[in-house]
Design an enzyme around this catalytic site. Structure first.
Site, PDB file in Angstrom:
ATOM      1  CD  GLU A  46      11.674  -3.515 -25.167  1.00 41.35           C
ATOM      2  OE1 GLU A  46      12.498  -1.659 -26.001  1.00 41.35           O
ATOM      3  OE2 GLU A  46      12.547  -4.523 -24.708  1.00 41.35           O
ATOM      4  CG  LEU A  70      16.118  -4.629 -29.269  1.00 48.53           C
ATOM      5  CD1 LEU A  70      16.872  -6.095 -29.264  1.00 48.53           C
ATOM      6  CD2 LEU A  70      15.291  -3.995 -30.407  1.00 48.53           C
ATOM      7  CE  LYS A  99      15.167  -5.889 -34.595  1.00 54.90           C
ATOM      8  NZ  LYS A  99      13.993  -5.842 -33.981  1.00 54.90           N
ATOM      9  CE1 TYR A 134      13.503  -9.713 -33.949  1.00 51.98           C
ATOM     10  CE2 TYR A 134      13.246  -8.680 -35.546  1.00 51.98           C
ATOM     11  CZ  TYR A 134      12.554  -8.757 -34.287  1.00 51.98           C
ATOM     12  OH  TYR A 134      11.729  -8.241 -33.041  1.00 51.98           O
TER      13      TYR A 134
END
Ligand code: PDD
Length: 299
Positions: A184, A208, A152, A36
């Protein structure tokens, strides 16, 4: 009169979101087998669209789904979706899965089936005043995700559980730690400022590669600050002058409190005369610049 129903795009058709249907055999539903993107839209213009579509290409390549749309077709479809939903500020979501087979088999469908293509928009929410004025809080948690966080993927269970745990502990976001080092947030990039140096995790399989991260790092460079791409040991966050999070839907968020899994917590960043933590001046400058850039960018 209520709000008009938002329009979605599913497998090449525009339709009211409430009427969109997919098969229970869709591999996104059965296996989380898809990828996505989330793209912010300001004044009807998607920000950094090409970078998001490049990352979509990367994610699709890595999980071996052929991109079902050409680049011009993605631009056209997403542009029309934004327009049909009234332009303005929106958050654009798109998803591609490996499609619906005739049954459930872990291996790819053979022969292959058409990928499922879906996009929708939702309102792009401005930063809450509480966070702008007092900063956000984060909870440090073990990173229980898989080893390919650079893709992702829609398979977000570990991120979902981390965010929910943070929420239940009264924190705004979970920050994930592997082997004592900070990676993260559950859906955000993490930065810590030490003097004139901004530290953020390097681009590898463990994070990511945020599109906002690239924009923020450009602004950091332009502000004359240094960048150190390194994993910050958990214990060093307390000594940071400032801490921030970024994402396409939340821009740059100041972090002023860190909760630890054992229930302890500490402040991070500047403290005002009454002893309360406050978002720092470097955050204020960069967040302002990011917002202006995003709002004024040409499509
Ligand atoms: N999340 N890290 C993770 C794990 C993310 O899920 C995201 C984005 C980011 C920031 O990436 P970007 O700047 O490209 O948005 C970092 C999106 C917004 C989401 O899942 O809703």
């Amino acid at each position: 009169m209520g709000q008009p129903l938002p329009t979605a795009w599913l497998n090449d058709h525009f339709l009211p979101l409430a009427e969109a249907r997919i098969s229970p055999l869709d591999r996104g539903f059965l296996f989380g087998d898809g990828v996505y993107e989330v793209i912010p839209v300001y004044d009807g213009r998607p920000f950094r669209l090409e970078a998001h579509l490049d990352r979509l290409d990367y994610s699709l390549d890595e999980i071996r789904i052929r991109n079902p749309l050409s680049r011009p077709d993605w631009r056209r479809v997403l542009g029309e979706l934004v327009e049909r939903n009234g332009g303005g500020d929106q958050s654009l979501y798109l998803q591609v899965t490996r499609g619906a087979d005739e049954g459930r088999d872990h291996g790819f469908p053979d022969p292959s089936v058409p990928a499922t293509r879906f996009a929708m928009t939702s309102p792009l929410k401005p930063m809450p005043n509480r966070i702008r004025e007092q900063g956000a809080s984060v909870l440090l948690l073990p990173d229980e995700r898989w080893a390919r966080c650079d893709i992702k993927a829609i398979t977000l269970l570990a991120n979902v559980l981390a965010r929910q745990t943070a929420r239940e502990m009264g924190a705004d976001e979970a920050v994930l730690e592997r082997d004592g080092q900070l990676m993260e947030g559950s859906s955000t990039t993490l930065y810590a400022l030490f003097g004139e140096t901004v530290v953020t995790a390097p681009r590898d399989h463990r994070i990511l590669p945020g599109i906002t991260r690239e924009v923020v790092l450009d602004l950091v460079r332009a502000a004359g600050l240094d960048i150190r791409e390194a994993h910050l040991p958990c214990g060093e966050l307390a000594a940071a002058d400032e801490c921030w999070l970024s994402s396409s839907s939340r821009e740059l968020i100041p972090v002023t409190r860190v909760h630890l899994a054992d229930g302890a917590s500490h402040a991070v960043g500047p403290v005002d005369d009454s002893g309360r933590s406050r978002p720092g001046p470097v955050w204020a400058r960069l967040a302002g610049e990011l917002h202006e850039l995003a709002r004024n960018a040409q499509a």
